[in-house]
Scaffold this motif. Structure first.
Motif, PDB file in Angstrom:
ATOM      1  N   UNK A 233     -70.670  46.801  -4.629  1.00  0.00           N
ATOM      2  CA  UNK A 233     -70.543  48.243  -4.476  1.00  0.00           C
ATOM      3  C   UNK A 233     -69.098  48.690  -4.340  1.00  0.00           C
ATOM      4  N   UNK A 234     -68.205  47.798  -3.893  1.00  0.00           N
ATOM      5  CA  UNK A 234     -66.805  48.181  -3.695  1.00  0.00           C
ATOM      6  C   UNK A 234     -65.998  48.049  -4.983  1.00  0.00           C
ATOM      7  N   UNK A 235     -66.271  47.020  -5.764  1.00  0.00           N
ATOM      8  CA  UNK A 235     -65.494  46.749  -6.970  1.00  0.00           C
ATOM      9  C   UNK A 235     -66.210  47.327  -8.187  1.00  0.00           C
ATOM     10  N   UNK A 236     -65.546  48.240  -8.852  1.00  0.00           N
ATOM     11  CA  UNK A 236     -66.127  48.868 -10.034  1.00  0.00           C
ATOM     12  C   UNK A 236     -66.119  50.374  -9.882  1.00  0.00           C
ATOM     13  N   UNK A 237     -65.787  51.079 -10.972  1.00  0.00           N
ATOM     14  CA  UNK A 237     -65.777  52.541 -10.953  1.00  0.00           C
ATOM     15  C   UNK A 237     -66.446  53.051 -12.224  1.00  0.00           C
ATOM     16  N   UNK A 238     -67.710  53.455 -12.145  1.00  0.00           N
ATOM     17  CA  UNK A 238     -68.559  53.514 -10.961  1.00  0.00           C
ATOM     18  C   UNK A 238     -69.003  52.111 -10.526  1.00  0.00           C
ATOM     19  N   UNK A 239     -69.495  51.987  -9.288  1.00  0.00           N
ATOM     20  CA  UNK A 239     -69.900  50.672  -8.785  1.00  0.00           C
ATOM     21  C   UNK A 239     -71.216  50.205  -9.395  1.00  0.00           C
ATOM     22  N   UNK A 240     -71.560  48.964  -9.109  1.00  0.00           N
ATOM     23  CA  UNK A 240     -72.836  48.412  -9.547  1.00  0.00           C
ATOM     24  C   UNK A 240     -73.988  49.208  -8.934  1.00  0.00           C
ATOM     25  N   UNK A 241     -75.023  49.461  -9.739  1.00  0.00           N
ATOM     26  CA  UNK A 241     -76.248  50.045  -9.209  1.00  0.00           C
ATOM     27  C   UNK A 241     -76.951  49.020  -8.327  1.00  0.00           C
ATOM     28  N   UNK A 242     -77.349  49.423  -7.133  1.00  0.00           N
ATOM     29  CA  UNK A 242     -78.085  48.547  -6.221  1.00  0.00           C
ATOM     30  C   UNK A 242     -79.407  49.221  -5.881  1.00  0.00           C
ATOM     31  N   UNK A 243     -80.523  48.501  -6.133  1.00  0.00           N
ATOM     32  CA  UNK A 243     -81.851  49.082  -5.983  1.00  0.00           C
ATOM     33  C   UNK A 243     -82.783  48.128  -5.249  1.00  0.00           C
TER      34      UNK A 243
END
Length: 347
Positions: A233-243
């Motif tokens: 969730x911190x690395x990436x713009x936008x971040x990884x989707x977490x579900x």
């Protein structure tokens, strides 16, 4: 040799606050290592311990073949570039760059030669007789870097040096800093809270969270194989989707019951499922994506909405015509990452 070794290095303040939990890693000779994480994660404290500006509570720190826990900062053969430039306003650029050498009793002709060489390297020749107030923010940062370069140190330390610059200048300066570091070949440790800086500049990244190392790896490893939901969730713009999802014998399911992949071996039960926005495919697949907002970014678009009642973002190229509505979406199995729902560790 300017290899740096941290062995169970820890920092605890007098009030009992543990700013950096025991951490161990090695920085190779000539490597550009970036410490990244949110405010308060311990990255600047760790850098200051390497610099000798903060005492180490326990563990050992080595620079080259020497343990430097009790060595004064001036004797560690390091040069540090700060966020606020720390220039003397009454001195010219020439005197600012050479001031540290003058204090070390270097002969005047050697100081002049080193300052001229650094000025050529940093495109500051025309500004050598100006005062800092007559320079732009980027030029002031170059002066601060020039002051570090002339010392010819074994180790460069950068403490969020670009955070005072505007976005365009930050982009330009991070390219210049990385190119300069490669040219000089000096081992460097760079602290930032900006994951874009970390991804574009680092040979390797150390991701910190609450004083703990979450992951160490190359930018590609950190991005494509995050070790935890925090890194994802911190690395990436936008971040990884977490579900939120569930692994059963007949597959991995989201909240709407749609199976998005076959069940992985060795695990059954609730999971946190992750996928990067650019890895999804719109227009095919068993899941349904309710798009509520299309964000135009020129070369590509970001689609914001929900899958199975959970927030979701997808990345598509500019020629993919999408308007708000419901679309089938494919979440390819090889692109999915599964994490433990409680610890956040990758399964």
């Amino acid at each position: 040799m300017s290899r740096v070794m941290l062995n169970a290095v820890r920092k605890v303040y007098s009030n009992g606050f543990e700013a950096v939990k025991p951490c161990s890693f090695r920085i190779e000779d000539g490597e550009f290592l970036v410490l990244v994480g949110p405010s308060g994660c311990g990255k600047s404290t760790l850098l200051r311990m390497v610099a000798g500006l903060e005492p180490i509570t326990s563990g050992t720190l080595s620079i080259g073949d020497r343990v430097v826990n009790d060595v004064d900062p001036a004797e560690r053969d390091i040069a540090m570039v700060f966020q606020n430039y720390a220039l003397y306003p009454h001195m010219t650029v020439r005197r600012n760059i050479g001031y540290g050498l003058k204090n070390r009793k270097i002969p005047g002709h050697q100081i002049a030669a080193r300052v001229d060489e650094a000025a050529r390297m940093l495109n500051l020749v025309e500004h050598l007789d100006r005062k800092p107030a007559q320079l732009s923010g980027g030029q002031r940062q170059r002066v601060a870097m020039g002051r570090a370069i002339v010392r010819d140190p074994a180790l460069f330390l950068f403490d969020e040096p670009l955070s005072n610059l505007d976005a365009k200048l930050r982009n330009q300066m991070r390219i210049e800093i990385k190119a300069l570091q490669r040219r000089l070949g000096v081992t460097s440790i760079y602290v930032t809270h900006d994951q874009v800086e970390a991804m574009t500049m680092a040979d390797r990244i150390v991701v910190l969270n609450g004083g703990v190392i979450e992951q160490i790896g190359t930018p590609a490893e950190i991005y494509h194989a995050p070790a935890s939901t925090f890194v994802a969730s911190f690395m990436g713009a936008p971040p990884m989707n977490l579900m939120t999802a569930e692994v059963a014998d007949h597959g991995l399911h989201l909240g709407d019951g749609a199976a998005v992949m076959a069940a992985p071996n060795g695990y059954r039960g609730p999971v946190t499922m992750g996928i990067r926005p650019e890895d999804v495919r719109i227009g095919t697949g068993s899941a349904r994506f309710d798009v509520t907002l299309v964000e135009e970014l020129g070369a590509h678009r970001l689609l914001h909405g929900q899958i199975a009642g959970q927030t979701f973002t997808a990345h598509v190229l500019k020629d993919v015509a999408i308007t708000p509505g419901t679309y089938p979406i494919d979440l390819p199995g090889p692109a999915l990452a599964l994490f433990h729902p409680e610890t956040g560790a990758r399964l």
